[in-house]
Design an enzyme around this catalytic site. Structure first.
Site, short mmCIF file in Angstrom:
data_model
loop_
_atom_site.label_atom_id
_atom_site.label_comp_id
_atom_site.label_asym_id
_atom_site.label_seq_id
_atom_site.Cartn_x
_atom_site.Cartn_y
_atom_site.Cartn_z
CG PHE A 346 -2.00 -1.02 1.35
CD1 PHE A 346 -3.18 -0.77 0.73
CD2 PHE A 346 -1.51 -2.47 1.98
CE1 PHE A 346 -4.11 -1.95 0.82
CE2 PHE A 346 -2.83 -3.23 2.16
CZ PHE A 346 -3.90 -3.02 1.55
CG ASP A 347 0.92 5.95 -1.61
OD1 ASP A 347 2.02 6.26 -1.12
OD2 ASP A 347 0.10 6.54 -2.01
CE LYS A 348 2.33 8.41 5.45
NZ LYS A 348 1.35 9.55 5.80
#
Length: 657
Positions: A346-348
């Site tokens: 996941f990108d944050k």
């Protein structure tokens, strides 16, 4: 069974009985088959009467099959249609007109019902085309005029009355309302939208706050709106969606490609075996007619009709179901790959978090004047386009009731470190420790201790230096999405074993958020190229990996992943084009549905292949040994084709999250 783009009889259908002509022809074949059979068995009429009836049945049953077989042969290929025509011709040759006509009746009926079932799945997708209204109410010099949506131009102002469809992608400049966005994003609840304060100096479409944006085909609530058109009809989100879904259909999944390769070799082998079986009478004690009958029965039994349709029917149904829920899955490959994923990166920012950082601390040190400190930070950050800078500026203005006086200049962003600028003729640096060290500015232990404390609690900390000396620090924090924790828990329940966060923020920020929402791992301090390296490492460890982001900032990492998933893709051209899977809404909670649908699709594809190959494996030895007749072989053969199509259509009702 038939590539829809190569379906050669669409024009014929429209010219004779309309779109269901193939089905009518199959029924007529059955009628004349039954007539011939009854005349033959129950009357004393000349054989020519029943034969004429069988010939007419042959014509109606073999019409479309012959056209398709001829088209394929012209391109140098023998397929299932050719096998069926050969079997029917062979049956006629040995005088088994009833069996031959029965074969053509059931095969053409199966063919027609298969096309009908496939079209049902396609219509779920094509229904997107009905979303857009045909006209728009344009406001010009105070007057309203109804015009076709094709004539809309950018910067036209359209009036949207209560409870009507919105005719263009644009920004609300007057009015407020609740908008039903389900047709585009799949969101079940209406979304509150309101007008933008200043429409004279608009940023790019993607940068405008979504509470001001409306999409073509969404449905207005009780309020009247005025919308400034920002996209032409052909460029609207719904138009791009329709175009991409139609392209998606033609993209073969790995299983489809495998079955196509199998068919390419299988059909010639069947033809060879059937040819050899015609001469079985030379080896065993039977006449030529018996050998030929057995060969034709084997020809029917060995045709892989169900296998050919098993995967495309499931893929199309899965993609159609996803589209109904506001998810664009780009073809069978993405659908199948996502069903095998056990690791997600996941990108944050904006994916696991709100993407709206808040200013949490303003801490001048060494007795530096707080008002001057706040003013200095505001002036410098006002010159930056970085999202964090915008958040800092917004919150300083709100918390301290001050405005920028344009006292800073010469701003320069330093990738992954921060910014430097001039204020009152002196250099200002705002950024991380590395920026300070590279600029020969001393960072003492007391400052490091303050930073560490904030970092461990998930804050992003920036040092502020003026006149080559640290004068304080500021911190911001991006809070996790409300749905993040429950979504990750659900993903674990459905078998996702590894969930990794990739972020450019400090490792401690990543760790704090990972602990808060239930991630298995967090990797911080990553530049865009580091994220690519991280994805490579994860691919080596786990084989296949999905990357979830916004489809823009993480494009290189997403391109490298097995399946890239873009969130909030409505209105984003880049996300729609680059991602394998696009969640039209900005809701991470849709992710378990998509993965669940992919897994169910994969399961149904496996079931269909098992059924179709199972019937062939069972029927071929039985028919070679002469233990069944052509009628029973036909019933089993066509029955399995209908079973796999009906099984695939179950995906249209998939509803697990």
């Amino acid at each position: 069974m038939v590539d829809k783009k190569e379906n050669p009889h669409n024009h014929s259908q429209n010219q004779i009985f309309g779109k269901n002509t193939e089905l009518y022809f199959a029924i007529l074949c059955g009628v004349f088959l039954l007539t011939g059979f009854l005349v033959e068995k129950l009357t004393d009429f000349n054989n020519y009467v029943s034969l004429s009836s069988y010939l007419i049945a042959y014509f109606f049953g073999g019409f479309y099959i012959s056209i398709e077989a001829t088209n394929k042969i012209a391109k140098g290929g023998f397929d299932i249609d050719f096998l069926m025509i050969a079997a029917a011709a062979g049956a006629a040759y040995i005088g088994s007109w009833t069996e031959g006509a029965l074969l053509l009746f059931l095969f053409s009926l199966g063919h027609a019902l298969e096309h009908y079932a496939m079209n049902k799945a396609k219509k779920s997708i094509e229904a997107l085309g009905d979303l857009s209204p045909k006209t728009a109410l344009v406001k010009n010099n105070g007057k309203l005029k109804d015009i076709p949506i094709e004539n809309l131009r950018i910067n036209d102002i359209i009036v949207v009355k209560p409870n009507t469809k919105i005719a263009a992608d644009g920004v609300i400049i007057s009015g407020s309302s609740s908008i039903n966005q389900a047709p585009i994003t799949g969101e079940s609840m209406p979304v509150d939208k309101t007008y933008i304060q200043d429409s004279s100096n608009l940023p790019g479409f993607k940068e405008i706050d979504k509470k001001h944006i409306v999409f073509t085909g969404t449905i207005n609530g009780d309020g009247s709106l005025e919308v400034l058109v920002l996209k032409l009809t052909q460029d609207s989100t719904v138009s791009r969606l329709i175009k991409m879904v139609s392209e998606v259909e033609t993209q073969k999944s790995p299983t489809q490609r495998l079955t196509k390769k199998f068919e390419k070799w299988y059909v010639p082998i069947v033809i060879l075996i059937v040819f050899l079986l015609c001469f079985a009478y030379l080896i065993i004690d039977e006449d030529f007619k018996t050998s030929l009958y057995r060969a034709i029965t084997v020809l029917v039994a060995a045709s892989p009709c169900a296998l050919a349709i098993s995967t495309p029917s499931a893929v199309l149904s899965g993609i159609a179901r996803a589209a109904q829920k506001g998810v664009l899955i780009k073809g069978g490959k993405a659908l199948e790959d996502l069903g095998e994923i056990t690791t997600i990166a996941f990108d944050k920012t904006g994916t696991l978090t709100e993407g709206k950082p808040k200013l949490t601390n303003v801490m001048p040190i060494n007795n530096f004047d707080k008002n001057l400190f706040v003013e200095l930070v505001l002036e410098v950050e006002s010159l930056s386009n970085h999202p964090l800078a915008k958040a800092i500026v917004k919150d300083i203005k709100a918390q301290y009731s001050i405005e920028s006086q344009n006292k800073a200049s010469n701003v320069n962003a330093i990738q992954g470190k921060g910014i430097k600028a001039s204020y009152d003729g002196k250099q200002v640096f705002i950024g991380n420790v590395k920026l300070m060290e590279d600029s020969s500015i001393k960072v003492d232990d007391d400052i490091i201790s303050k930073m560490k404390n904030l970092l461990e609690n998930g804050h992003t900390v920036m040092l502020v230096a003026y006149k080559k000396e640290i004068i304080g620090l500021i911190s911001v924090m991006d809070t996790p999405r409300k749905a993040a924790t429950t979504t990750l828990k659900r993903l674990k329940e459905i078998g996702i074993k590894h969930m990794v966060m990739l972020t450019g923020d400090h490792q401690n920020v990543g760790n704090a958020i990972a602990k808060q929402i239930g991630l298995t791992e967090a990797k911080g301090n990553l530049l865009p190229e580091d994220k690519v390296t991280a994805i490579k490492s994860l691919l080596q460890r786990y084989g296949k990996i999905a990357m979830v982001g916004d489809g823009v900032n993480d494009a290189p990492a997403m391109a490298l992943s097995t399946v890239s998933v873009a969130m909030g893709a409505a209105g984003s051209d880049v996300a729609l084009e680059t991602a394998d899977v696009a969640l039209m809404s900005d809701k991470i909670e849709n992710l378990p549905f998509v993965i669940g649908l992919s897994r169910e699709s994969k399961r149904i594809i496996k079931q269909n292949i098992f059924i179709s190959l199972g019937v062939v494996v069972l029927l071929v030895p039985v028919t070679i040994l002469g233990l069944t007749n052509i009628g029973l072989a036909v019933a089993f053969h066509e029955g399995s084709t209908l079973v796999v199509v009906i099984n695939a259509l179950r995906l249209l009702r998939f509803n697990k999250n």
